[in-house]
Design an enzyme around this catalytic site. Sequence first.
Site, PDB file in Angstrom:
ATOM      1  CG  HIS A 154      -0.247   0.254   2.594  1.00  0.00           C
ATOM      2  ND1 HIS A 154       0.331  -0.823   3.186  1.00  0.00           N
ATOM      3  CD2 HIS A 154       0.210   1.320   3.084  1.00  0.00           C
ATOM      4  CE1 HIS A 154       0.893  -0.391   4.298  1.00  0.00           C
ATOM      5  NE2 HIS A 154       0.788   0.730   4.392  1.00  0.00           N
ATOM      6  CG  HIS A 200      -4.464   0.911   4.235  1.00  0.00           C
ATOM      7  ND1 HIS A 200      -4.002  -0.448   4.934  1.00  0.00           N
ATOM      8  CD2 HIS A 200      -3.518   1.766   4.541  1.00  0.00           C
ATOM      9  CE1 HIS A 200      -2.744  -0.198   5.399  1.00  0.00           C
ATOM     10  NE2 HIS A 200      -2.306   1.104   5.290  1.00  0.00           N
ATOM     11  CG  HIS A 215       3.811   5.179   4.679  1.00  0.00           C
ATOM     12  ND1 HIS A 215       2.959   5.786   5.006  1.00  0.00           N
ATOM     13  CD2 HIS A 215       3.287   3.859   4.433  1.00  0.00           C
ATOM     14  CE1 HIS A 215       1.933   5.091   5.543  1.00  0.00           C
ATOM     15  NE2 HIS A 215       2.072   3.955   4.964  1.00  0.00           N
ATOM     16  CG  HIS A 247      -1.038   1.641  12.491  1.00  0.00           C
ATOM     17  ND1 HIS A 247      -0.313   2.831  12.865  1.00  0.00           N
ATOM     18  CD2 HIS A 247      -0.165   1.144  11.342  1.00  0.00           C
ATOM     19  CE1 HIS A 247       0.583   3.039  12.030  1.00  0.00           C
ATOM     20  NE2 HIS A 247       0.607   2.034  11.163  1.00  0.00           N
ATOM     21  CE1 TYR A 256       4.169   4.343   8.358  1.00  0.00           C
ATOM     22  CE2 TYR A 256       3.976   3.422  10.573  1.00  0.00           C
ATOM     23  CZ  TYR A 256       3.353   4.003   9.266  1.00  0.00           C
ATOM     24  OH  TYR A 256       2.067   3.597   9.078  1.00  0.00           O
ATOM     25  CD  GLU A 266       3.097   0.900   7.483  1.00  0.00           C
ATOM     26  OE1 GLU A 266       2.458   0.525   8.513  1.00  0.00           O
ATOM     27  OE2 GLU A 266       2.415   1.259   6.665  1.00  0.00           O
TER      28      GLU A 266
END
Length: 308
Positions: A154, A200, A215, A247, A256, A266
């Site tokens: 992503h 995501h 990122h 998260h 990160y 990431e």
Amino acid sequence: MGFFGTLRPGLVQMRVLDLDKTLDFYTNVLGLDEVGRTADGRVMLKGFDEFDHHSVTLRLADEAGLDYVAFKAACPDTLEELKAKTVAFGYQVTELPANGEQPGFGKRYSFKISTGHTFQIYSDVELAAKGPQIKNPDIWTTPPRGMKAQRMDHFLLYGPNVAEAERFLKEVFGMYVPEVCNAPDGSRVAAWITGSNKPHDLAFVEYPKPGKLHHLGFYLQDWRDVGDAADLIAINHLKLDIGPTRHAITRGHSIYFWEPSGNRIEVYAGGYTAYPDNPQRVWDFDQLGRGLFYFSGELIPSFLEIVT
């Protein structure tokens, strides 16, 4: 669940400042495989668990950042439908020929969205010469290296008019939005968007400057691999941004850091399973620190401010 329109983000082209040093990171530290080089010197890479020809291209440039992202459509007919919908939405589309500046890829359509990012769509791509086995397969063909990145997963994009970009991805790409963050006035600050069961495929943050990359994310197998990645960040003297952490948004385990050219990377594992019929998760802006960094509950200034 069935896929609507797009299957996944399948290709990114990144600008790097030092090709040799940055390539060493992508291959020996992150663990991608070099697929080949183009006539103009760009390098093509893929994760060990990816079937398609390549997913990441590195280009030597004077400024780090992102050239474009490309999404794979389910089939040629779907590709043409997406092109027509994109034009109807109001974006000007350019056709790129098969096996052009991205070897192995079929015809692509390119266009710029409201946030200033260049998007592309395609349906045909050659299989990689070195991909996962499909006949009585072992779990891998050669031992994964470094951080053992399985796939390009992503990206988080910064730019203006996130609300329009979100609407485009829902109306044209057939994606949905599992999670959002809103300002006190109800306007959109950030959106996490997917076309599959992943929490995501991409995310947006509202930002005044167009076309920025926060990122590029790569998927690891589990939390243990994220911890091992932290060791490799220290061993290779890479600049850490935040983590290892977790998260609350997406529920992923994460770290990160910056690669040698200054693009933030990431590496990520876990996350919830998304479905389009689930209620949307909504975060207030004053709770964003807890949403991003669940353990500390605090926003990190560098995380919000540094983009390429």
